[in-house]
Write a protein that holds these residues in place. Structure first.
Motif: not given
Length: 275
Positions: A115-123, A104-111, A21-30
């Motif tokens: 919560p990495r779960l945001v990535i598949p959830l955004s799909k 596909g988001a490995q550069e962002m994951v490394k930097k 929930w704290a990272y919901r903005d990132l979820f919407y952006i992705l």
């Protein structure tokens, strides 16, 4: 984003939900980024979202409606097929996109940390475009054929939720597995292609299981979408209720979802190092 303070006294599931929930903005952006990129620099743009399911429907109508002549219990075949395609189109999109989502988001994951779960959830959110278009086809064909939805439509939200959970369950599993075993990048397209015919999208499940022994029926319904597609169509068109074996599919969905979250959480700890 503000730093998340984790209270260790709270259950792990609560911590996960609070962090997401704290990272919901990132979820919407992705999700918004994926939606824009999906048809960027294409001549037909959003029309591809209509052309793809329409082409599949035409193929199914010719193969199963004209050549194989599938029993549809009196329902016009195009309507019968598109009701099966509605839930499958969502599932297949999320499956396709989630499998390689972390890589596909490995550069962002490394930097940065998130919560990495945001990535598949955004799909899963982007996949609603395909689902909405498929449901639009359902409405159009119902009007064209003068078909009134069955009283079972009150169960439609249940099967929509099951479709979402099923797509997320398999997608989360594949996104975590693909990081360790890159072979899954090649497995995913095969799963989608095979799953389309191993799922009662263009035919009735009862036509298959009546030719199978009980163990064969359980194996058929080990496909999590078999029971869901059957129930989805039943909620819209009526007819025979889902087979008793369909409840095995529903159980598989829940099992895959829970174990997928647990495995993803385990891999998440080393994700930045192995991606």
């Amino acid at each position: 984003m503000e730093k998340l303070v984790v209270d260790a006294s709270k259950p792990k599931w609560h911590i996960n939900l609070k962090e997401l929930w704290a990272y919901r903005d990132l979820f919407y952006i992705l999700a918004y980024r994926d939606l824009r990129v999906r048809y960027a620099q294409t001549f037909l743009g959003l029309l591809w979202a209509f052309i793809q399911p329409l082409a599949t429907l035409l193929i199914f109508t010719v193969v199963f409606g004209k050549v194989a002549v599938v029993d549809t219990s009196g329902v016009p075949y195009p309507l019968f097929a598109v009701c099966g395609m509605a839930s499958w189109s969502y599932f297949s999109f999320v499956l396709n996109q989630s499998g390689n989502s972390i890589i596909g988001a490995q550069e962002m994951v490394k930097k940065i940390y998130f919560p990495r779960l945001v990535i598949p959830l955004s799909k899963a959110l982007v996949g609603f475009v395909d689902f909405a278009i498929a449901m639009l086809f359902v409405v159009i064909l119902m009007i064209y054929y003068g078909f009134i939805p069955s009283a079972n439509i009150i169960y439609l939200p249940v099967f929509i939720i099951l479709t979402i959970i099923s797509a997320l369950a398999v997608g989360i599993w594949l996104s975590a597995l693909t990081i360790r075993y890159r072979d899954f990048q090649h497995v995913v397209p095969f799963l989608v292609q095979f799953g389309l015919y191993a799922t009662p999208v263009g035919y009735q499940a009862k036509d298959v299981i009546k030719r199978l022994p009980d163990w064969g029926s359980f194996l058929y319904y080990a496909n999590p979408m078999a029971g869901i597609v059957e129930g989805f169509r039943w909620s819209l068109l009526g007819g025979d209720p889902p087979s008793i074996f369909a409840y095995f599919s529903f159980s598989i969905v829940i099992l895959l979802f829970i174990t997928g979250l647990l495995y993803f959480k385990r891999v998440e700890k080393v994700m930045a190092d192995i991606v």
